[in-house]
Design an enzyme around this catalytic site. Structure first.
Site, PDB file in Angstrom:
ATOM      1  N   SER A  30     -19.660   0.253 -42.277  1.00  0.00           N
ATOM      2  CA  SER A  30     -20.347   0.514 -41.010  1.00  0.00           C
ATOM      3  C   SER A  30     -20.768  -0.791 -40.346  1.00  0.00           C
ATOM      4  CB  SER A  30     -21.593   1.373 -41.273  1.00  0.00           C
ATOM      5  OG  SER A  30     -22.428   1.418 -40.145  1.00  0.00           O
ATOM      6  N   TYR A  56     -29.374   3.217 -45.165  1.00  0.00           N
ATOM      7  CA  TYR A  56     -27.976   3.559 -44.881  1.00  0.00           C
ATOM      8  C   TYR A  56     -27.113   2.304 -44.870  1.00  0.00           C
ATOM      9  CZ  TYR A  56     -23.836   4.758 -42.147  1.00  0.00           C
ATOM     10  OH  TYR A  56     -22.547   4.890 -41.703  1.00  0.00           O
TER      11      TYR A  56
END
Length: 334
Positions: free
Chosen positions: A127, A152
């Site tokens: 990501s 995350y």
């Protein structure tokens, strides 16, 4: 070729699987169909894939080690594309354990399965959030990414480290893709463009964080999928020029590679909203709020290495991409 796609009922997983099926590949898709957002949307995505005879779906959670190993024993996967993950920066502040179970435990299970059932290429989702506190733009895969600002992001950085370890120890060719704000039809309801559209059409205010002073490298789903398909048969080779005294984080002496996959053209959030308003023919009621915990002000992908490797060049403008999303949204939700 038989390809395993994890998270096949997810946004990127569904689009990628569909493209593979259109090109004649055998695809086995797995998903746990959890209720992080409306499971009906996931089920309807699966219905799109089940139109193809070469698609097989297995409901399975990556944390289920025995179930995953049994699946690998039943199929001789040539390629694995791991798109299953607990997504969302903000939700990681509320439910951190979901990220440990899916993004860490689940990923090591994938790595172990690939170790004991060798595959030609493991591609996995990282990501843009791994860039965390970095301010140098555009974000480059040669930059240090040791300062995540959400759990995350930390789990995605951990995935890259875990993949390198398995590339080093067992020679598994691994490619990590740092996705930059992917949008389009069949998208995730927790993403801003999706919730903005819903709120604008319902006449409800939208929350504009950091008072609108945000930039995002919005990347249309078809461009993302094109880049992924081009990489499928390009497993990384050991980089013979890799310098241990000046280590490049994006490659290795092992068969390991990291790429940014983004549009390479950040858009101001308020400009994005304005485009959405014009496509919907309605003005948004805006509630301006300060920056949220775990968020970053801007994302901007340096995609030079992916362009050099496979000719990756995003071609969908924000207006064209958002129009396709709005058309889908109106049709899907009638």
């Amino acid at each position: 070729m038989t390809i395993l796609v994890t998270g096949a009922a997810g946004f990127i997983g569904m689009h990628f699987s569909k493209r593979l099926l259109e090109e004649g590949y055998e695809v086995v898709g797995i998903d746990n169909l959890n209720d992080y957002y409306d499971p009906k949307l996931k089920e309807d995505r699966l219905l799109e894939l089940k139109k193809y005879s070469r698609f097989t779906f297995v409901q399975l959670d990556l944390a289920d080690r025995e179930g995953l190993f049994a699946l690998f024993n039943n199929y001789a996967f040539t390629h694995v594309v791991n798109l299953a993950a607990q997504a969302g920066v903000r939700y990681s502040l509320q439910n951190p354990y979901a990220y440990v179970d899916s993004n860490l435990v689940g990923f090591v299970n994938i790595l172990e399965a690939c170790r004991h059932n060798p595959v030609k290429h493991l591609i996995y989702a990282s990501s843009s959030s791994v860039y965390g506190a970095n301010a140098k733009m555009p974000f480059s895969t040669s930059d240090n990414v040791d300062h995540p600002v959400s759990l995350y992001a930390a789990t995605k950085k951990a995935n890259e480290l875990m993949a390198h370890t398995y590339s080093h120890l067992y020679g598994i060719p691994t490619t990590g893709l740092r996705f930059f704000t992917v949008y389009g039809p069949w998208g995730r309801p927790d993403m801003a463009y999706f919730s903005f559209t819903k709120s604008i059409l319902e006449g409800k205010p939208i929350k504009v964080f950091n008072y609108g002073n945000m930039k995002r490298d919005f990347t249309y789903i078809d461009d993302i999928v094109e880049g992924m398909v081009r990489l499928l048969d390009r497993p990384p080779l050991p980089n013979k020029q890799w310098d241990r005294f000046h280590p490049d984080p994006s490659s290795s002496y092992a068969p390991y590679k990291i790429y940014n996959i983004g549009h390479n053209q950040p858009v101001k959030l308020l400009d994005f909203i304005q485009t959405l308003e014009s496509l919907l023919g309605m003005e948004a009621k805006k509630e301006f709020l300060p920056m949220q915990l775990g968020d970053v002000e801007a994302t901007y992908a340096d995609i030079d290495d992916l362009h050099q490797a496979v000719g990756f060049q995003p071609s969908t403008s924000i207006r064209d991409g958002l129009k396709k999303f709005v058309d889908w949204y109106k049709a899907y939700y009638q």
